[in-house]
Design an enzyme around this catalytic site. Structure first.
Site, short mmCIF file in Angstrom:
data_model
loop_
_atom_site.label_atom_id
_atom_site.label_comp_id
_atom_site.label_asym_id
_atom_site.label_seq_id
_atom_site.Cartn_x
_atom_site.Cartn_y
_atom_site.Cartn_z
N LYS A 1 0.82 -1.22 0.00
CA LYS A 1 0.00 0.00 0.00
C LYS A 1 0.84 1.26 0.00
O LYS A 1 0.63 2.16 -0.80
CB LYS A 1 -0.82 0.05 1.29
CG LYS A 1 -2.23 -0.38 1.19
CD LYS A 1 -2.96 -0.15 2.52
CE LYS A 1 -2.30 -0.78 3.71
NZ LYS A 1 -1.85 -0.01 4.79
N ARG B 1 -2.05 -7.99 13.29
CA ARG B 1 -2.42 -6.97 12.28
C ARG B 1 -3.28 -7.60 11.18
O ARG B 1 -4.20 -6.98 10.66
CB ARG B 1 -1.17 -6.31 11.71
CG ARG B 1 -0.57 -5.30 12.69
CD ARG B 1 0.85 -4.95 12.34
NE ARG B 1 0.98 -4.27 11.07
CZ ARG B 1 2.06 -4.33 10.30
NH1 ARG B 1 3.09 -5.06 10.66
NH2 ARG B 1 2.11 -3.66 9.18
N ARG C 1 10.51 -7.55 5.32
CA ARG C 1 10.60 -6.11 5.60
C ARG C 1 11.11 -5.87 7.02
O ARG C 1 11.85 -4.91 7.26
CB ARG C 1 9.21 -5.46 5.43
CG ARG C 1 9.25 -3.96 5.58
CD ARG C 1 7.95 -3.32 5.13
NE ARG C 1 6.90 -3.41 6.12
CZ ARG C 1 5.65 -3.00 5.93
NH1 ARG C 1 5.28 -2.51 4.75
NH2 ARG C 1 4.76 -3.09 6.88
N ARG D 1 -9.93 2.66 8.36
CA ARG D 1 -9.59 1.27 8.68
C ARG D 1 -10.63 0.64 9.59
O ARG D 1 -10.46 -0.50 10.01
CB ARG D 1 -8.26 1.28 9.43
CG ARG D 1 -7.19 0.36 8.86
CD ARG D 1 -5.89 0.96 9.29
NE ARG D 1 -4.79 0.07 9.39
CZ ARG D 1 -3.61 0.35 8.82
NH1 ARG D 1 -3.45 1.42 8.08
NH2 ARG D 1 -2.60 -0.44 9.02
N ARG E 1 11.16 -2.45 11.40
CA ARG E 1 9.95 -1.88 11.99
C ARG E 1 9.53 -2.69 13.20
O ARG E 1 9.44 -3.91 13.13
CB ARG E 1 8.81 -1.89 10.95
CG ARG E 1 8.66 -0.58 10.23
CD ARG E 1 7.55 -0.65 9.20
NE ARG E 1 6.23 -0.91 9.78
CZ ARG E 1 5.09 -0.63 9.15
NH1 ARG E 1 5.12 -0.08 7.94
NH2 ARG E 1 3.94 -0.90 9.69
#
Ligand code: AMP
Length: 190
Positions: A13, A144, A127, A88, A133
Site C-alpha cells: 500500500k 495486524r 521487511r 480502517r 519496523r
C-alpha cells in the site's frame, strides 16, 4: 482527485500510494507514517500510540479521525489527496464522510490491493529484517492480519456498494502493480 488505497498489511500500500499520488499530483497521506512521526516525539500521546502500534491494534478512532481531519485541512491537500491506511474501521468511514460533506467533496475511487495471506506474511517478515519496523515481528503481524480481516476488510463492501471500488492484484513488480492501478483508475474516471 481524492483517492483511498486499502489492502492487508504487507500488500505494498505505502509504496503504491506514493507512486500513484505522484502520478496524479496529489499528496499521499499515510496515517501509519503520521503515527510513526508522533511516536518519535516522545510525548504521552507518542507513548500511547507506540504501545498500540507494537501490539498490532488500531489507534482509537477519536485520535485517528482528528489527525486526518487536521491533515486534510492543510493547503497542499486542497486539490486532492490519496489516503493510505485510512479509513480502517467503520467509525472512520463515517468520520471521513463527515469531513468530506463539510467540504462538499467526494471520493473519486477506492483502490483495493489484494494478495494471498501467505505471500503477505513472507513479505512482512522480510521487511522486518530490512527496515527493522517494531510492528513487523511474527506475533504483531498475526494480530495486524486479524485486525485487518475483522475491522478493515468489511469496509470494502461499503465502497463497492457506492460504486467506488477498484480491485487490483497486488502481486507483481512495483512497476507492474503501479501500471495496473493507473490503468484501472484512468478507465474508471474517464
Ligand atoms: P501502517 O503503516 O498503515 O501499516 O500502520 C501501522 C499501524 O499504525 C497500524 O497497525 C495501527 O496501529 C496504526 N494505524 C495506521 N492507520 C490507522 C488507522 N486508520 N486507524 C487506526 N490505527 C491506524
Amino acid at each position: 482527485m481524492k483517492l483511498l488505497i486499502m489492502g492487508p498489511p504487507g500488500v505494498g500500500k505505502g509504496t503504491q500510494a506514493k507512486g500513484v499520488a505522484a502520478h496524479y499530483g496529489v499528496p499521499a497521506i499515510s496515517t501509519g507514517d503520521m503515527f510513526r512521526a508522533i511516536v518519535k516525539e516522545d510525548s504521552p500521546l507518542g507513548h500511547q500510540v507506540q504501545e498500540i502500534m507494537n501490539s498490532g491494534a488500531l489507534v482509537p478512532d477519536e485520535i485517528t479521525d482528528k489527525i486526518v481531519e487536521n491533515r486534510l485541512a492543510q493547503s497542499d491537500a486542497a486539490a486532492g489527496w490519496l489516503l493510505d491506511g485510512y479509513p480502517r474501521a467503520i467509525g472512520q468511514v463515517h468520520a471521513l464522510d463527515e469531513i468530506l460533506a463539510a467540504a462538499a467533496a467526494e471520493i473519486d475511487a477506492v483502490i483495493s490491493l489484494t494478495a494471498d495471506t501467505d505471500v503477505l506474511v513472507g513479505r512482512l517478515l522480510k521487511r522486518a529484517e530490512i527496515e527493522g519496523r517494531a510492528d513487523d515481528n511474527a506475533e504483531t503481524i498475526k494480530n495486524r492480519m486479524k485486525v485487518y480481516h475483522d475491522s478493515t476488510d468489511p469496509l470494502l463492501a461499503i465502497y463497492a456498494q457506492r460504486g467506488l471500488l477498484v480491485e487490483i492484484d497486488g502481486v507483481g513488480s512495483i512497476a507492474d502493480v503501479a501500471a495496473r492501478i493507473t490503468a484501472a483508475l484512468d478507465s474508471k474516471l474517464s
